[in-house]
Scaffold this active site. Structure first.
Site, mmCIF file in Angstrom:
data_model
loop_
_atom_site.group_PDB
_atom_site.id
_atom_site.type_symbol
_atom_site.label_atom_id
_atom_site.label_comp_id
_atom_site.label_asym_id
_atom_site.label_seq_id
_atom_site.Cartn_x
_atom_site.Cartn_y
_atom_site.Cartn_z
ATOM 1 C CB SER A 148 -0.906 -0.002 1.232
ATOM 2 O OG SER A 148 -1.695 1.160 1.260
ATOM 3 C CB THR A 193 -4.058 3.056 -7.801
ATOM 4 O OG1 THR A 193 -4.461 2.089 -6.824
ATOM 5 C CG2 THR A 193 -5.287 3.613 -8.490
ATOM 6 C CG ASN A 203 -1.762 4.957 -0.440
ATOM 7 O OD1 ASN A 203 -1.650 6.148 -0.719
ATOM 8 N ND2 ASN A 203 -2.069 4.055 -1.349
ATOM 9 C CB SER A 247 -4.847 2.351 0.745
ATOM 10 O OG SER A 247 -4.602 0.965 0.750
ATOM 11 N N GLY A 266 0.331 -6.495 -2.937
ATOM 12 C CA GLY A 266 1.590 -7.220 -2.840
ATOM 13 C C GLY A 266 1.704 -7.953 -1.518
#
Length: 1158
Positions: free
Chosen positions: A256, A261, A302, A305, A529
């Site tokens: 994150s 994105t 983040n 996120s 991830g």
């Protein structure tokens, strides 16, 4: 974080031990007594931690000049190098003492061995080996500290030519500090993309970098830019799809805040730019605001996120244009709807709705501010710095319009969001001693019922009671407070999750309508991830399981590519051993004793708890090497990226994801179409058959698939889809946790590299022959090192000759059809030799070129001096000659001009004198002609001369008087002219005034006469009318009866009185007219006399005349008005009269009065 390391990275370990420059004498190892004394008791053990600290800035070992630290071939003062084993001394090049060659002396210095040293804080520093003794080495750090470390803990550094390479495969020495340094070197220069074999590593810059835009897209489209980039990955994917007719996939992973994105957006932008034209690409890009609003949230790591996985499948036509798309999502974090940690936020759409909804929508949904909802009150964070939630809400509504979501559906979506928020405000009241509760009938409960379109009583029953079906009987069970809260939260989570799935379905319908699919597609996978936190829960469990699957997919793909390249180039290749993660995958997927199977089995037991789950896992899986049971509710799994400890708290609840059948029935009974659609989808999932240990007789909720099972099925489908595509991998890295640009934390980056498997990827890639170079490039780069001529040889022969000359072992390389394949680190031998040779060549060339340059400079200076002397002399002579010529010409011109001027002045003076003398003499002669007689002829000349002198004495006085008289005469004539003009103007104006006055007087007289005639006519008419009335009255009196006679007498008397009043009014008007005429006449006559000058008065006759005219006009207007009023009054009196004669007389009089013009 340690200080940034930017010294040169060099290594001489691969050089031949006995290699020396020609003519350089051997040199033994320098004495190290002083250094040994200084670094006594300073040892770094094998684990890399210091036992003691030491500052060695005062150490001086050797006498090498201090050079430029930025040069790749320079060394610092006081550095003496030696090989690690200490068996082969290193001889430096001869050094010149002539300071004229100081600019080239850096090339003559011996390069010192450099290694990576791990400090106690875990960071790596680049150190230079000063000496080696047994198993210990003395290393100097860039800050000047001197350390004694275990030689085996030193990791060799790469040559400086490999600093900042764009592909980690090119590193001669592949190790963790080398990879970290290379990424940091590029990161500091805003080169955030680096290749790691087939993987693109993207480091989040946390700022705008000039790597995007239409110009960069065009450069990568034309392949004029070959640097690593997301554009390059997307370009490769679309080209391979068209060329090979094989579907492609871009797999993006990272933790994150790493930029997954944004990376997916960039890849979509490039594909839209290359495959755009139909308009569908704009709709695809507009799906991002919708998915981010409903699926992203602010976390501690983040601000945006993604709390779900996403696969976007973009379809292309035969011509390479985008024809449609499909979105698939994975594992939405539903618990965030009802639970939010401090400092975080729930999903963006809740805050955007509260901030950006219109007043009409707010009133319809009964919306309030975000801090009044309990689901959002769990965190005091309601906004994000630099983000306008109201503006983002407008962007979401525009995106919904673009993907063809109707306004009615949009209002329904916002109603469901408001219902979720109000559900959190529903409170419960205890109704008995057994802690049974029922919802309070307040604003929250009524608002939820209104928004979802259900009855309040049904909603209360669904939240406080549960219908249990046992065989043929139905038992109603009341819920306790905790059970009611769980039921409420489960309903809120289910509504939001179904709403999210419904939006994705609507997006897919919009992107697929009317699109022809050819089977060609590029899939972009934006998935979480590998995650390892202090406390890892069910979400991390599923995420890491997905990453294990992706890592296996990557390993298989990597070896497939390697094998194809080896076979294509015809080299001997054997299977490379690598650490397979199949054992870890078996731990998750094995049936019936796998993590997922045991989790599903325990989820079916009503009395199952998190502790019983942990004990069951430890009981059945302790024999697996990848599993380790810990105390309490924790257990550890050895993943490919490291060990992760999980805590089973909440595992069963999140895996069950229970929503009772009563809640489903409640949604199906709602009047709104969205809750009905949600209930239908949940019932369809409920009706799916469940086999295996999960099957158990009971209600509807026990038959539903668990979250882990559904996620496993989705993951298998995803792997099957990705297995049919050509994958392209992007690993996103977050350089720091504070989201600050320019900050690079080695420990954090290294952890992500391990979790993303980047180091493992490069290690696997380099297990075979990672360094590859074509024959032409190898011969061109190292061919000059051969001792024999190579002019007539082909590149392959030159390459083989180079390998033989430097005694590179055959097992260290392979010769292919087009390339040479080397083991890791072998190219360093040739590179170091090439550098040394180039250093010597450059030094010799610099010396010779310096001598040539100085010789040419001296000769040029001498020639230039001689040439300048000739040129300057010739120039001065020419300038002097020209100056002399100009001086002579100017003198001649001046003499002619002066003579001409003097001649003109003299002639003018003579002419003037003659004229004056003749005039004066003539005047004197005329004046004296009457008094002086004729002179006798016998007079002497002396007397004549005396008389002339006497007359000349008055000459000047006479001349002055004449000029003065003439000037005065001219002035008087001018004044007379001016006076005559003024007099003429006054005469003209006077004649104009006389004419105007006469005309005004005539007008007034005419008006007066007209008024007089009107008055006289009126008087006569009234007299005639009076006589007629009298005669009529006498006739009427003789014929009438007594009663009528009395009435007639009264009317006759009234008419007589009215006639008298009319006559008196007209008399007063006539009298006023006469008085005013007399006054105006007198005033006019007086002003005319003043104007003509007959009477003296201190006034302006013109202004008075204008004022008098205004007074006359005013009076005339008033007089006319009163005359009209009199007419109206007399008309009313006349209308009462009878008899034709009186009417005719009246009409005649008023007709004459009207015909008279005033």
């Amino acid at each position: 974080m340690s200080q940034k390391v930017k010294p040169s990275v060099q290594s001489l370990k691969s050089m031949p031990a006995d290699y020396r420059f020609l003519g350089s004498p051997p040199l033994s190892d320098p004495p190290l007594e002083n250094s040994s004394a200084l670094v006594k008791d300073l040892i770094i053990p094998r684990n890399g931690h210091l036992k003691n600290g030491f500052n060695g800035t005062g150490v001086s070992v050797g006498g090498v000049d201090n050079g430029n630290e930025d040069s790749p071939y320079s060394v610092s003062n006081g550095e003496v190098s030696s090989l690690v084993d200490g068996d082969h001394p290193v001889v430096p090049l001869p050094q010149s003492t002539d300071r004229r060659w100081s600019d080239t002396s850096v090339y003559a210095r011996k390069k010192v061995l450099q290694f990576w040293v791990q400090l106690p804080n875990g960071n790596w520093e680049l150190g230079k080996v000063l000496s080696t003794s047994g198993e210990e080495s003395v290393v100097k750090l860039p800050e000047g500290n001197v350390l004694k470390v275990i030689s085996e803990t030193l990791i060799p550094a790469n040559p400086d030519i490999l600093d900042g390479v764009d592909d980690l495969m090119q590193l001669s020495y592949l190790n963790e500090p080398a990879v970290l340094y290379n990424l940091e070197y590029r990161y500091n220069q805003d080169m955030i993309y680096t290749k790691a074999g087939p993987v693109l590593v993207a480091v989040n810059p946390f700022k705008e970098v000039p790597l995007y835009g239409n110009s960069n897209i065009e450069a990568y489209r034309k392949r004029s830019n070959e640097s690593p980039h997301v554009y390059a990955i997307a370009d490769t994917a679309i080209r391979e799809m068209i060329r090979d007719e094989v579907n492609q996939s871009i797999i993006i992973s990272g933790e994150s805040g790493a930029g997954k994105t944004e990376t997916a957006k960039i890849a979509m932008q490039y594909l839209a730019a290359l495959g755009g034209g139909s308009g569908i690409e704009y709709e695809i890009l507009k799906t991002n605001p919708i998915l981010e609003a409903f699926g992203n949230a602010k976390t501690l790591r983040n601000d945006n996120s993604s709390r779900f996985g996403k696969l976007i499948e973009i379809h292309f036509s035969e011509t390479g244009k985008i024809s449609g798309a499909k979105v698939q999502t994975f594992l939405l974090e539903k618990s965030r709807v009802v639970q939010c940690a401090e400092g975080e936020r729930s999903y963006h759409i809740f805050y955007q709705l509260c901030a950006g909804a219109s007043p009409t929508l707010r009133e319809k949904l009964n919306l309030t501010s975000a801090h009044e909802y309990k689901y959002l009150q769990q965190s005091t964070c309601y906004s994000i710095n630099g983000v306008d939630d109201a503006e983002r809400f407008q962007a979401v509504t525009e995106a919904l319009d673009i993907v063809h979501v109707s306004k009615e559906d949009q209002e329904s979506v916002f109603a469901m969001l408001a219902a979720v928020l109000w559900l959190g405000n529903v409170s419960f009241t205890v109704i008995d001693n057994e802690n049974h509760v029922e919802p309070e009938e307040d604003e929250s409960l009524s608002t939820v019922a209104k928004l979802i379109g259900c009855n309040i009583s049904e909603l209360k029953q669904a939240l406080s009671k549960r219908n249990m079906k046992v065989r043929n009987d139905t038992i109603v069970q009341k819920l306790t407070l905790s059970q009611a809260i769980d039921a409420r939260d489960a309903l809120a989570k289910s509504i939001y999750a179904c709403l999210f799935d419904w939006l994705v379905e609507q997006i897919n319908k919009s992107l697929a309508v009317g699109k022809r699919r050819t089977g060609r597609s590029i899939s972009i996978l934006d998935i979480y991830g590998f995650e390892s936190f202090d406390k890892n829960s069910f979400e991390q469990f599923c995420i890491n399981y997905a990453n294990e699957r992706l890592q296996q997919h990557f390993n298989r793909h990597l070896f497939k590519l390697e094998q194809e390249e080896y076979i294509q180039d015809g080299i001997d290749w054997t299977r490379v051993d690598f650490e397979d993660n199949q054992n870890c995958l078996s731990l998750f997927e094995k049936k019936p004793l796998g993590l997922l199977s045991l989790l599903d089995e325990e989820s079916t037991f009503p009395n199952g708890t998190d502790l019983t789950l942990a004990n069951k896992l430890k009981e059945h899986l302790s024999a697996n090497s990848c599993f380790k049971g810990d105390r309490g509710k924790t257990f550890t799994v050895s993943h490919y990226a490291g060990e992760v400890t999980y805590e089973t708290t909440g595992f069963l609840e999140k895996n069950r994801d229970l929503l009772h059948s009563d809640s489903i029935k409640l949604l199906s009974s709602c009047s709104c179409h969205l809750p009905q659609a949600f209930a239908s989808s949940m019932l369809i999932q409920t009706e799916k058959p469940v086999v295996g240990p999960l099957y158990k007789a009971g209600g509807a909720d026990s038959q539903r698939l668990s979250v882990a099972t559904k996620f496993k099925d989705q993951l298998f489908q995803l792997m099957q889809r990705l297995g049919n595509t050509t994958p392209h991998f992007i690993r996103c890295i977050k350089p720091n946790n504070v989201q600050s640009p320019g900050l690079y934390e080695q420990g954090l980056v290294l952890q992500q590299l391990r979790c993303c498997g980047v180091l493992e990827v490069v290690r696997i890639s380099r297990s075979g022959f990672p360094t590859r170079m074509s024959h032409q490039k190898f011969a061109r780069r190292y061919g000059f090192l051969l001792l024999e001529s190579i002019a007539a040889k082909d590149p392959l022969s030159v390459s083989v000759a180079i390998l033989h000359q430097f005694n590179i072992l055959p097992e260290m390389y392979q010769v292919g059809y087009t390339k040479l394949f080397f083991r890791a680190g072998q190219i360093g031998v040739l590179e170091d030799t090439r550098n040394r040779t180039l250093h010597g060549i450059l030094r010799l060339q610099s010396c010779f070129r310096g001598y040539q340059a100085r010789s040419r400079l001296r000769e040029h200076k001498r020639r230039v001096t001689v040439l300048q002397s000739f040129v300057r002399g010739e120039k001065v002579r020419k300038e002097y000659t020209e100056l002399l010529r100009k001086h002579r010409a100017s003198s001649t011109i001046q003499s002619h001009v002066k003579r001409r001027i003097a001649k003109k002045q003299y002639k003018a003076t003579v002419d003037a004198s003659v004229v004056i003398q003749s005039a004066i003499r003539g005047e004197l002669v005329r004046r004296c002609a009457g008094d002086i007689g004729w002179l006798k002829s016998g007079g002497t000349k002396r007397n004549e001369s005396d008389e002339v002198l006497v007359k000349a004495s008055v000459l000047s006085e006479l001349q002055r008087r004449v000029l003065k008289s003439e000037a005065a005469l001219r002035e008087k004539e001018e004044e007379n002219d001016i006076l005559r003009q003024k007099l003429q103007q006054y005469d003209n104006r006077w004649s104009e005034y006389e004419t105007k006055m006469k005309s005004m007087e005539e007008i007034w007289q005419k008006q007066m006469r007209s008024l007089q005639s009107s008055l006289s006519i009126a008087k006569k008419s009234l007299e005639v009318e009076d006589s007629a009335r009298n005669s009529d009255a006498s006739v009427n009196a003789s014929d009438a009866t007594d009663l009528s006679g009395s009435v007639g007498d009264f009317r006759t008397h009234a008419r007589t009185r009215s006639v008298g009043v009319g006559l008196s009014v007209i008399s007063r008007l006539a009298e006023e007219f006469g008085q005013r005429a007399q006054v105006f006449g007198d005033d006019t006559k007086f002003l005319m006399e003043v104007k003509s000058g007959q009477v003296e008065a201190n006034l302006d006759p013109e202004r008075e005349l204008r004022r008098l005219k205004q007074m006359f006009d005013t009076w005339k207007k008033d007089y006319g008005g009163r005359l009209r009023e009199t007419k109206l009054i007399l008309g009313k009196l006349g209308s009462e009269e009878s008899g034709g004669s009186a009417e005719r007389v009246k009409m005649k009089w008023w007709g004459r009065l009207k015909s008279t013009r005033f």
